[in-house]
Design an enzyme around this catalytic site. Sequence first.
Site, short mmCIF file in Angstrom:
data_model
loop_
_atom_site.label_atom_id
_atom_site.label_comp_id
_atom_site.label_asym_id
_atom_site.label_seq_id
_atom_site.Cartn_x
_atom_site.Cartn_y
_atom_site.Cartn_z
N ALA A 66 2.39 -4.54 1.49
CA ALA A 66 3.20 -3.58 1.13
C ALA A 66 2.71 -2.12 1.36
O ALA A 66 1.11 -2.08 1.57
CB ALA A 66 3.32 -3.66 -0.35
N GLY A 112 2.04 -8.57 0.65
CA GLY A 112 3.53 -8.59 0.82
C GLY A 112 4.01 -9.10 2.12
O GLY A 112 5.16 -9.52 1.92
N GLU A 115 3.92 -12.62 1.54
CA GLU A 115 4.85 -12.96 0.49
C GLU A 115 6.20 -13.10 0.99
O GLU A 115 7.05 -13.84 0.87
CB GLU A 115 4.65 -12.11 -0.57
CG GLU A 115 3.50 -12.07 -1.66
CD GLU A 115 3.40 -11.15 -2.59
OE1 GLU A 115 3.26 -9.92 -2.20
OE2 GLU A 115 3.25 -11.42 -3.79
N GLU A 135 -4.68 -8.81 -2.68
CA GLU A 135 -4.28 -7.86 -3.70
C GLU A 135 -5.43 -7.65 -4.98
O GLU A 135 -5.75 -6.33 -5.17
CB GLU A 135 -3.03 -8.25 -4.40
CG GLU A 135 -1.85 -7.85 -3.76
CD GLU A 135 -1.26 -9.00 -2.97
OE1 GLU A 135 -2.28 -10.07 -2.71
OE2 GLU A 135 -0.23 -8.99 -2.08
N1 COA Z 1 -0.14 -0.15 3.74
C1 COA Z 1 -0.25 1.13 4.37
N2 COA Z 1 -0.73 1.22 5.44
C2 COA Z 1 -1.35 0.19 6.13
C3 COA Z 1 -1.24 -0.82 5.53
C4 COA Z 1 -0.91 -1.19 4.29
N3 COA Z 1 -0.83 -2.52 3.59
N4 COA Z 1 -2.06 -1.89 6.48
C5 COA Z 1 -2.56 -1.01 7.46
N5 COA Z 1 -1.99 0.25 7.27
C6 COA Z 1 -2.26 1.24 8.31
C7 COA Z 1 -3.58 1.82 8.16
O1 COA Z 1 -3.70 2.79 6.91
C8 COA Z 1 -3.82 2.44 9.52
O2 COA Z 1 -3.10 3.74 9.52
P1 COA Z 1 -3.44 5.24 9.81
O3 COA Z 1 -3.82 4.82 11.41
O4 COA Z 1 -2.64 5.91 9.67
O5 COA Z 1 -5.10 5.23 9.19
C9 COA Z 1 -2.91 1.61 10.34
O6 COA Z 1 -2.09 0.83 9.50
C10 COA Z 1 -3.96 0.58 11.08
O7 COA Z 1 -4.91 0.10 10.23
P2 COA Z 1 -6.19 -0.18 10.31
O8 COA Z 1 -6.75 -0.54 9.01
O9 COA Z 1 -6.65 0.96 11.05
O10 COA Z 1 -6.27 -1.54 11.39
P3 COA Z 1 -7.49 -2.42 11.37
O11 COA Z 1 -7.41 -3.11 12.59
O12 COA Z 1 -8.91 -1.89 11.24
O13 COA Z 1 -7.29 -3.55 10.00
C11 COA Z 1 -6.12 -4.64 8.47
C12 COA Z 1 -6.27 -4.31 9.97
C13 COA Z 1 -4.81 -5.45 8.40
C14 COA Z 1 -7.29 -5.64 8.29
C15 COA Z 1 -6.22 -3.61 7.37
O14 COA Z 1 -5.37 -2.74 7.99
C16 COA Z 1 -5.95 -3.97 6.16
O15 COA Z 1 -6.63 -4.35 5.44
N6 COA Z 1 -4.70 -3.58 5.38
C17 COA Z 1 -4.36 -3.68 4.15
C18 COA Z 1 -4.25 -5.18 3.78
C19 COA Z 1 -3.72 -5.30 2.34
O16 COA Z 1 -4.34 -5.11 1.60
N7 COA Z 1 -2.46 -5.67 2.28
C20 COA Z 1 -1.99 -5.99 0.90
C21 COA Z 1 -1.38 -4.52 0.37
S1 COA Z 1 -0.86 -4.93 -1.45
#
Ligand code: COA
Length: 260
Positions: A66, A112, A115, A135
Amino acid sequence: MSYKNLRIDYDDSFAIITINRPKKLNALNSETIQELHEAFEELDSEKETLVIVLTGSGEKAFVAGADISEFSDYTVDEGVQLAVKGHKILFDFIENLSTPVIAAINGFALGGGLELAMACHFRVASDNAKMGLPEVSLGLIPGYGGTQRLPQLIGKGRAMEMIMTASMINAEKALDYGLINHVVSQEELLDFSLEIAKKIANNSPVAIAHAIKVVNAGFKTNVNGYNSEIEAFGECFGTADFEEGTTAFLEKRKAEFPGE
Ligand code: COA
């Protein structure tokens, strides 16, 4: 219909929905959730669309969760409403759709995103896919059905560990756990999913819709899955698909199901 955050492609009797926010790793903001609802509703109403494949754009992510930026300042009530609406218009909506939905997981499926994949009827993943429910690392719990569907799919102990550790598992482990049905290379993912879709499309759409409903019934509280099966089994005998299926078998030809 055109969408800001989605692409819809048609291939024969199949529709492919691609979530298209690659710069945000296809994170589900409220607009995307609404658009997904509308797309699924529209495709489900089209008789000629026999199977829907759901995937993410780019080579990195199916859906990275999400959109955290949207709910970071939410109150308790807003949190409840977020989950209620999500369940209703997307996650439960897909699970109970009459048209089969295959998740083609092409990279990260987190929070999400996992999910969403679990709300689909089954899952295929590319060998670079990573899945998890992170989460608790945000001070949250999964709110779009993850605490229920993950134990259903992989068992309570494994689900507890994945949820508590917030760790990701790779495609190989997800296959071993039964979270996904197949692992293929990223290049093969869509074609492989469409091959399965073709096998599904040989069969009666009406019977398949009944099967989805009845399998789901077994996972609902206050619904007796066996009774649901008996009722739906009987209803099949009144359908044109049943008449065609049995007639075609006796005439030693391939059935051409009218979908009625
Ligand atoms: N919500 C909002 N933005 C998200 C996102 C999320 N769940 N997951 C990734 N993004 C965005 C990042 O903020 C980033 O945006 P920016 O370039 O404007 O800063 C872009 O997507 C790329 O992500 P980034 O984190 O730079 O890539 P990465 O390769 O370093 O890491 C992940 C990849 C998936 C490990 C990491 O993005 C992450 O942990 N995301 C969140 C996962 C999460 O907790 N999901 C559950 C949400 S309830």
